[in-house]
Every structure is written in C-alpha cells, then in structure tokens.
Design an enzyme around this catalytic site. Sequence first.
Site, PDB file in Angstrom:
ATOM      1  N   ARG A 175     -19.688 -65.265  51.168  1.00 15.38           N
ATOM      2  CA  ARG A 175     -19.561 -66.577  50.527  1.00 15.38           C
ATOM      3  C   ARG A 175     -18.373 -67.336  51.114  1.00 15.38           C
ATOM      4  O   ARG A 175     -18.463 -68.545  51.356  1.00 15.38           O
ATOM      5  CB  ARG A 175     -19.401 -66.431  49.008  1.00 15.38           C
ATOM      6  CG  ARG A 175     -20.663 -65.980  48.302  1.00 15.38           C
ATOM      7  CD  ARG A 175     -20.488 -65.962  46.785  1.00 15.38           C
ATOM      8  NE  ARG A 175     -20.377 -67.308  46.244  1.00 15.38           N
ATOM      9  CZ  ARG A 175     -20.009 -67.570  44.983  1.00 15.38           C
ATOM     10  NH1 ARG A 175     -19.683 -66.573  44.164  1.00 15.38           N
ATOM     11  NH2 ARG A 175     -19.937 -68.811  44.550  1.00 15.38           N
ATOM     12  N   CYS A 234     -11.706 -68.340  43.122  1.00 16.77           N
ATOM     13  CA  CYS A 234     -12.978 -67.637  43.327  1.00 16.77           C
ATOM     14  C   CYS A 234     -14.093 -68.661  43.206  1.00 16.77           C
ATOM     15  O   CYS A 234     -13.941 -69.790  43.656  1.00 16.77           O
ATOM     16  CB  CYS A 234     -13.131 -66.492  42.333  1.00 16.77           C
ATOM     17  SG  CYS A 234     -13.049 -67.020  40.593  1.00 16.77           S
TER      18      CYS A 234
END
Length: 279
Positions: A175, A234
């Site tokens: 990611r 995050c």
Amino acid sequence: MNAVKPIVSAAELADALAGSNPPVLLDIRYQLGGPHGRPEYESGHIPGAVFVDLDAELAGTPGAGGRHPLPDPDMFAAVMRRAGVSAGSSVVVYDADRGWAAARAWWLLRWTGHRAVRVLDGGLAAWNGPLETAIPDPAEGDFTATPGALPLLSADAAAELARSGLLLDARAGERYRGEVEPIDAVAGHIPGAVSAPTTENLDEEGRFLPAPRLAARFSALGAGEPGGEVGVYCGSGVSAAQQAVALELAGFTPALYAGSWSEWSRDPARPVATGPEQG
C-alpha cells in the site's frame, strides 16, 4: 515520560485481576470490513471486560477528516465513564487481532490525559484464563478528558515532518508503494514518509518484540537522530496507534497523524508518492 509501561502480559493481567484493586478491562474487538465485534464479545470475554465499539465510540463521523477521525473528547470521556473508567483507574485494553483496535483506545486515553492504561500483549489469544458471557454493569467512572497529553499531527504538520524529520507509514508495504489500495481512492504515500509496516513490530505469536529489538528497528529507519522527531500514520489512524505503542516501548515519543492516508488522499491538492523510495 509516561510512568506506566504501555503493555501488560496475560500473566500480569491475571495477577492484577485477582488483586484488591483490579483494572478496568475494555474489549475492543474490531475487524476492518469484517463482522461487528459485539457478537464475539458476547460469546466470551475476559471476566469483567466491557465492550467498546471502535467505529461508534472511538472515532468521529467519517468525512473530510478521514475514515476514523478522532471522536469528540467529551463524548469519548462519557463512553469511558460508562465503562467504569475513573481518573485513578488502571485500565487494560485488548482485542483479538494485531493490537490495532486496542491501541486506538490506549492512544485516546493517553491523549486525553489518562496515564495508567496498557494494552494486553498478544491480545485475547494470549489469555489462558476463563472467559465469561455475563455482561458487566460497572459503576459510573469519573474520567474527564483533557486532550493534548500526546503529540498530534495535522496534515500540514505531517507533510513538514516527512521533510524535516521522520514520518513512518504503518501500512503494508504494497500500500505504501502504491501497488494496491483496497480502501482509499488514491494509492501511494505521503512524500518523504518511510515504510514501517506494523506487522514487523510483533513476533510470530502476535506479541510485541522486546524493546531493544524495536529500538534497533526504528533506529535503522531513521529514528533517534539528534533533535529528530518521529511521527506515524496509517490508513485511518488505527494501526498507527499500534506503531505508537511499539515506538514508546522502544523509548520514543511519537506524534500521531490521526487523519492518516484516508484524510490526505481525499484532498486532490496534496501530493502523492509511489514506489519504494522516499520522497
């Protein structure tokens, strides 16, 4: 400096629960995109634990601030009081996954001024004691929120820290590199951020690595330089809280970008980096 170590072992928790002043227990079972944690809690939880809903009680309404913006502090404090938390309480939080959800509760309590809170190391899987299905009805606590006890980053501050200090991206490496993005509209990372997946904070049993190993890990990523500041983000500010626990174990005082990628990527004016390199 926080006087309370941020984690507690299952054996230490069992001893504390058997003592004369047991901690308040909070069950924060949660799976992103998965079934609600309440049914699992009702089927069996550590005796005395109160269920807390991450989406409804540990986050505000999704929107421009991301998928899990911080809750209103007074509303959060009311949730904690209903769970039996007082200013003088010792609190232990746990979940059944990688410590992400439990760490979110840990961070919020710490950020709003409660110092005596710990995450159960290894989560529910580490608990060898009995479980119960009875739903506790704790006496109302007296906890009030005083936000600001831990450092918090805005999007602009996170961007600056990525340039001038160290901003860690706690998501999976794929990611960060922009190879996949299963949740947010844009793939990639904040320019200058360093990839630091939360999975590398834990051993094969899901427990936090020893403090020296965590310190070595974060130092290798650039933490601990003279005058250096460390921040973490995050996807939506949840798994980053687990990274904050690991950083504190390692001796650092991290700042959390609570809006994280879900806030950053909603703004088309903000730059996006892809690939394995910084910046």
